[in-house]
Design an enzyme around this catalytic site. Sequence first.
Site, PDB file in Angstrom:
ATOM      1  N   CYS A  81       0.835  -1.192   0.000  1.00 47.85           N
ATOM      2  CA  CYS A  81       0.000   0.000   0.000  1.00 47.85           C
ATOM      3  C   CYS A  81       0.881   1.257   0.000  1.00 47.85           C
ATOM      4  CB  CYS A  81      -0.979  -0.036   1.177  1.00 47.85           C
ATOM      5  SG  CYS A  81      -2.344   1.155   1.035  1.00 47.85           S
ATOM      6  N   HIS A 185      -3.677  -4.916  -0.010  1.00 44.63           N
ATOM      7  CA  HIS A 185      -3.220  -5.475   1.271  1.00 44.63           C
ATOM      8  C   HIS A 185      -3.267  -6.997   1.194  1.00 44.63           C
ATOM      9  CE1 HIS A 185      -3.008  -1.824   3.794  1.00 44.63           C
ATOM     10  NE2 HIS A 185      -3.908  -1.370   2.944  1.00 44.63           N
ATOM     11  N   GLU A 187      -2.316  -9.119   3.338  1.00 46.85           N
ATOM     12  CA  GLU A 187      -2.680  -9.691   4.632  1.00 46.85           C
ATOM     13  C   GLU A 187      -4.190  -9.688   4.850  1.00 46.85           C
ATOM     14  OE1 GLU A 187      -2.239  -5.272   5.514  1.00 46.85           O
ATOM     15  OE2 GLU A 187      -1.434  -6.752   4.096  1.00 46.85           O
TER      16      GLU A 187
END
Length: 208
Positions: A81, A185, A187
């Site tokens: 990001c 992202h 994750e």
Amino acid sequence: MRVAVVEHGLCNLDSITRALEHCGAEPFRATGPADLVGARRIVLPGVGAFPAAMGRLEELGLRDALDRAVLGDGVPVLGICLGMQLMLSVGEEGTETKGLGWIDGRVTRLVPGPDERVPHVGWNAVEPTAGAAPFATVPAGSDFYFVHSYHCVPDDPAVVAATTPFGGGFVSAVVRDACWGVQFHPEKSQAAGFAVLRAFLGTGGASC
């Protein structure tokens, strides 16, 4: 594998730390230059403003330390990001600010198309370029999770690893040797995001 997760104060690191552990890494938080010594991989996350993040890296002595690790020692790095944006030459958010300069290019504000809104928040498609290493094991048509108002515009099209059809299309991943960047992202992107993280953990050590 020991993975340094850069902590500059502009990101909650719990999610990325858990995701890296899930993918078999041994993440630890890097808050100063000494913490990067011995790291096998570096993750540069971030949420927020480009100038503030660069200021924090300078204050913590991490800007020069990251240059030494990545450019000097060839430690593979993944920018996530805002972290991807910091890898470019210049950011245009607020006041124009120099970035790390590992990839030539600028970071500019997204221009939404009809029926689109900025910030760009939520799930969207990522269309990898042919042979893009971060997506080698990602199923075609996978969506990833985004939260951002700015995007990267690299000078060299050869570094573009993926694009996303929003705002007329923007670069959502870059690769230059051992420098990887993703605007989404991983994750928070479930199985597809974990596949990208596992690919990063298996990269070679060529320098940027």
